[in-house]
Design a protein around this motif. Structure first.
Motif, PDB file in Angstrom:
ATOM      1  N   TYR A   1     -17.586  25.774 -26.242  1.00 60.89           N
ATOM      2  CA  TYR A   1     -15.920  25.472 -25.626  1.00 60.89           C
ATOM      3  C   TYR A   1     -15.919  24.871 -27.234  1.00 60.89           C
ATOM      4  O   TYR A   1     -16.508  24.419 -27.866  1.00 60.89           O
ATOM      5  CB  TYR A   1     -16.056  23.852 -25.298  1.00 60.89           C
ATOM      6  N   GLU A   2     -14.654  24.986 -28.019  1.00 58.83           N
ATOM      7  CA  GLU A   2     -14.079  24.493 -29.547  1.00 58.83           C
ATOM      8  C   GLU A   2     -13.381  23.254 -29.018  1.00 58.83           C
ATOM      9  O   GLU A   2     -12.810  23.062 -28.164  1.00 58.83           O
ATOM     10  CB  GLU A   2     -13.230  25.873 -29.804  1.00 58.83           C
ATOM     11  N   GLY A   3     -13.766  22.447 -29.838  1.00 62.45           N
ATOM     12  CA  GLY A   3     -13.113  20.826 -30.560  1.00 62.45           C
ATOM     13  C   GLY A   3     -12.863  21.061 -31.621  1.00 62.45           C
ATOM     14  O   GLY A   3     -12.511  21.744 -32.388  1.00 62.45           O
ATOM     15  N   ASP A   4     -12.700  20.000 -32.620  1.00 61.49           N
ATOM     16  CA  ASP A   4     -12.091  19.050 -33.618  1.00 61.49           C
ATOM     17  C   ASP A   4     -13.577  19.573 -34.034  1.00 61.49           C
ATOM     18  O   ASP A   4     -14.436  18.240 -34.563  1.00 61.49           O
ATOM     19  CB  ASP A   4     -11.535  17.874 -33.323  1.00 61.49           C
ATOM     20  N   GLY A   5     -14.039  20.344 -35.206  1.00 56.93           N
ATOM     21  CA  GLY A   5     -14.812  20.678 -35.843  1.00 56.93           C
ATOM     22  C   GLY A   5     -16.152  20.722 -34.917  1.00 56.93           C
ATOM     23  O   GLY A   5     -17.367  20.451 -36.258  1.00 56.93           O
ATOM     24  N   MET A   6     -15.938  20.367 -34.226  1.00 57.77           N
ATOM     25  CA  MET A   6     -17.355  20.702 -33.137  1.00 57.77           C
ATOM     26  C   MET A   6     -17.065  21.734 -32.064  1.00 57.77           C
ATOM     27  O   MET A   6     -15.799  22.438 -31.902  1.00 57.77           O
ATOM     28  CB  MET A   6     -17.136  19.955 -32.405  1.00 57.77           C
TER      29      MET A   6
ATOM     30  N   PRO B   1     -21.123   9.545 -19.667  1.00 59.72           N
ATOM     31  CA  PRO B   1     -20.468   8.681 -20.433  1.00 59.72           C
ATOM     32  C   PRO B   1     -20.179   8.995 -21.456  1.00 59.72           C
ATOM     33  O   PRO B   1     -19.775  10.100 -22.271  1.00 59.72           O
ATOM     34  CB  PRO B   1     -22.091   8.183 -21.114  1.00 59.72           C
ATOM     35  N   ASN B   2     -19.353   8.467 -22.306  1.00 61.56           N
ATOM     36  CA  ASN B   2     -17.771   8.182 -22.566  1.00 61.56           C
ATOM     37  C   ASN B   2     -17.116   8.749 -22.811  1.00 61.56           C
ATOM     38  O   ASN B   2     -16.167   9.268 -23.221  1.00 61.56           O
ATOM     39  CB  ASN B   2     -18.275   7.853 -24.230  1.00 61.56           C
ATOM     40  N   GLY B   3     -17.044   9.272 -21.571  1.00 67.64           N
ATOM     41  CA  GLY B   3     -16.203  10.347 -20.785  1.00 67.64           C
ATOM     42  C   GLY B   3     -16.339  11.539 -21.419  1.00 67.64           C
ATOM     43  O   GLY B   3     -15.096  12.671 -21.179  1.00 67.64           O
ATOM     44  N   GLN B   4     -17.535  11.756 -20.874  1.00 66.12           N
ATOM     45  CA  GLN B   4     -18.094  13.440 -20.449  1.00 66.12           C
ATOM     46  C   GLN B   4     -18.394  14.057 -22.310  1.00 66.12           C
ATOM     47  O   GLN B   4     -16.909  13.837 -23.338  1.00 66.12           O
ATOM     48  CB  GLN B   4     -17.143  13.906 -19.636  1.00 66.12           C
ATOM     49  N   VAL B   5     -18.894  14.714 -22.382  1.00 62.79           N
ATOM     50  CA  VAL B   5     -19.224  14.965 -23.988  1.00 62.79           C
ATOM     51  C   VAL B   5     -18.680  16.749 -24.069  1.00 62.79           C
ATOM     52  O   VAL B   5     -17.700  16.820 -25.080  1.00 62.79           O
ATOM     53  CB  VAL B   5     -20.631  16.386 -23.780  1.00 62.79           C
ATOM     54  N   TRP B   6     -17.372  17.444 -23.022  1.00 67.61           N
ATOM     55  CA  TRP B   6     -16.671  18.064 -23.248  1.00 67.61           C
ATOM     56  C   TRP B   6     -15.391  17.023 -23.563  1.00 67.61           C
ATOM     57  O   TRP B   6     -14.700  18.177 -24.628  1.00 67.61           O
ATOM     58  CB  TRP B   6     -16.078  19.191 -21.584  1.00 67.61           C
ATOM     59  N   GLY B   7     -14.616  16.179 -23.251  1.00 70.03           N
ATOM     60  CA  GLY B   7     -14.364  15.307 -24.078  1.00 70.03           C
ATOM     61  C   GLY B   7     -13.722  15.232 -24.949  1.00 70.03           C
ATOM     62  O   GLY B   7     -13.547  15.024 -26.171  1.00 70.03           O
ATOM     63  N   LEU B   8     -15.238  14.080 -25.785  1.00 74.87           N
ATOM     64  CA  LEU B   8     -15.656  13.797 -26.995  1.00 74.87           C
ATOM     65  C   LEU B   8     -15.437  14.811 -28.306  1.00 74.87           C
ATOM     66  O   LEU B   8     -14.846  14.188 -28.796  1.00 74.87           O
ATOM     67  CB  LEU B   8     -17.285  13.791 -26.661  1.00 74.87           C
TER      68      LEU B   8
ATOM     69  N   GLU C   1     -13.398  16.353 -28.881  1.00 77.72           N
ATOM     70  CA  GLU C   1     -12.443  17.420 -29.254  1.00 77.72           C
ATOM     71  C   GLU C   1     -11.806  16.419 -30.283  1.00 77.72           C
ATOM     72  O   GLU C   1     -10.277  16.443 -31.401  1.00 77.72           O
ATOM     73  CB  GLU C   1     -10.725  16.661 -27.976  1.00 77.72           C
ATOM     74  N   ASP C   2     -12.489  15.596 -30.860  1.00 73.72           N
ATOM     75  CA  ASP C   2     -11.945  14.367 -31.795  1.00 73.72           C
ATOM     76  C   ASP C   2     -13.517  14.992 -32.394  1.00 73.72           C
ATOM     77  O   ASP C   2     -14.305  13.714 -32.020  1.00 73.72           O
ATOM     78  CB  ASP C   2     -11.567  13.202 -30.945  1.00 73.72           C
TER      79      ASP C   2
ATOM     80  N   LYS D   1     -14.281  11.797 -34.779  1.00 73.08           N
ATOM     81  CA  LYS D   1     -14.283  10.421 -35.063  1.00 73.08           C
ATOM     82  C   LYS D   1     -15.892  10.546 -33.872  1.00 73.08           C
ATOM     83  O   LYS D   1     -16.454   9.421 -33.713  1.00 73.08           O
ATOM     84  CB  LYS D   1     -13.368  10.051 -34.289  1.00 73.08           C
ATOM     85  N   ASN D   2     -15.820  11.240 -32.712  1.00 78.46           N
ATOM     86  CA  ASN D   2     -16.411  11.306 -31.458  1.00 78.46           C
ATOM     87  C   ASN D   2     -18.198  11.993 -31.905  1.00 78.46           C
ATOM     88  O   ASN D   2     -18.764  11.890 -30.384  1.00 78.46           O
ATOM     89  CB  ASN D   2     -15.867  11.622 -30.369  1.00 78.46           C
ATOM     90  N   ALA D   3     -18.281  12.268 -32.654  1.00 75.87           N
ATOM     91  CA  ALA D   3     -19.033  13.449 -32.679  1.00 75.87           C
ATOM     92  C   ALA D   3     -20.807  12.723 -32.836  1.00 75.87           C
ATOM     93  O   ALA D   3     -21.270  13.488 -32.190  1.00 75.87           O
ATOM     94  CB  ALA D   3     -19.292  14.271 -34.645  1.00 75.87           C
ATOM     95  N   ASP D   4     -20.695  11.680 -33.285  1.00 72.94           N
ATOM     96  CA  ASP D   4     -22.338  11.032 -32.663  1.00 72.94           C
ATOM     97  C   ASP D   4     -22.436  10.685 -31.062  1.00 72.94           C
ATOM     98  O   ASP D   4     -23.458  10.932 -30.818  1.00 72.94           O
ATOM     99  CB  ASP D   4     -22.429   9.678 -33.493  1.00 72.94           C
ATOM    100  N   LEU D   5     -21.191  10.816 -30.420  1.00 81.53           N
ATOM    101  CA  LEU D   5     -21.162  10.071 -29.847  1.00 81.53           C
ATOM    102  C   LEU D   5     -21.267  11.583 -28.552  1.00 81.53           C
ATOM    103  O   LEU D   5     -22.523  11.639 -27.121  1.00 81.53           O
ATOM    104  CB  LEU D   5     -20.104   9.249 -28.347  1.00 81.53           C
ATOM    105  N   ALA D   6     -21.145  12.676 -29.487  1.00 79.10           N
ATOM    106  CA  ALA D   6     -21.325  14.156 -28.267  1.00 79.10           C
ATOM    107  C   ALA D   6     -22.722  14.542 -28.408  1.00 79.10           C
ATOM    108  O   ALA D   6     -23.231  14.976 -27.497  1.00 79.10           O
ATOM    109  CB  ALA D   6     -19.909  14.895 -28.944  1.00 79.10           C
TER     110      ALA D   6
END
Length: 222
Positions: free
Chosen positions: A91-96, A113-120, A122-123, A125-130
């Motif tokens: 799954y391709e995201g924003d720089g991840m 948590p936090n909207g699920q890793v697949w959604g994280l 996408e941005d 700024k959520n790299a640490d949470l992902a």
């Protein structure tokens, strides 16, 4: 010193050799009931070798007591021994990038948590949470890749028995830190930082956990 390794005995237990530390790790939920952290709740005395129950019916859990022979346990290994990198979805995201091998899911739920890793992913700024969500996945189903590098926590070589206290279940065997797992026919499975092995005896992806313990009454904490 003998190599730390886990050998699967045919229709029998996991034979652990090389002085692998054994402990219990509990899933700790947040205020919303989501898996949030790990807590070590028990350490077993260090042994050079021991046998862990694989059939789910031992009266001396987590150790084998020979019950597998009495119930004619079928421990046939059915997992495809294909390298993770060659068999996961991307799954391709924003720089991840998120690597996902869904058949390894042990239902520990740290990806939610936090909207699920697949959604994280996408941005950026959520790299640490992902990364946190993926690295807490004991089965190694999920891996976050940032700028071409896999984000992987450094784990000690040890075995953790998962206590899924929020769900009232005994979870799988969490093999940490790259301990080799050797099949009953002598074939070595891919050595990975995180894998979970079935200990309820019901997985359809043996030797790996496929979350069958969640519907198996024998895996209840009591």
């Amino acid at each position: 010193m003998e190599e730390k390794k886990i050998t699967i005995l045919k229709d029998g237990p996991y034979e652990v050799t090389g002085g692998v530390p054994l402990n219990e790790m509990r899933i700790v939920p947040n205020e919303r009931g989501e898996s949030a952290a790990w807590m070590k709740t028990r350490e077993y005395p260090l042994q050079e070798s021991y046998h862990l129950c694989r059939c789910g019916h031992s009266k001396n859990k987590p150790f084998c007591d020979g019950t597998h022979a009495k119930i004619h346990f079928d421990g046939t290994e059915t997992a495809e021994n294909i390298p993770y990198d060659e068999s996961c979805e991307i799954y391709e995201g924003d720089g991840m990038t998120l690597m996902d091998k869904r058949e390894l899911c042990a239902f520990a739920r740290f990806c939610d948590p936090n909207g699920q890793v697949w959604g994280l992913i996408e941005d950026r700024k959520n790299a640490d949470l992902a990364v946190e969500g993926a690295c807490n996945c004991p089965a190694g189903r999920l891996t976050v890749v940032i700028d071409g590098e896999k984000a992987e926590a450094e784990l000690p070589q040890e075995i953790s028995l998962i206590d899924d206290h929020p769900k009232g279940k005994r979870g799988p065997i969490w093999v940490r830190g790259g301990i080799p797992v050797i099949g009953s026919d002598g074939t070595r499975y891919e050595v990975r930082n995180r894998v979970t092995l079935c200990r309820c005896g019901q997985s359809r992806n043996k030797p790996f956990c496929d979350a069958s313990h969640m519907t198996d009454p024998e895996s209840d904490e009591d």
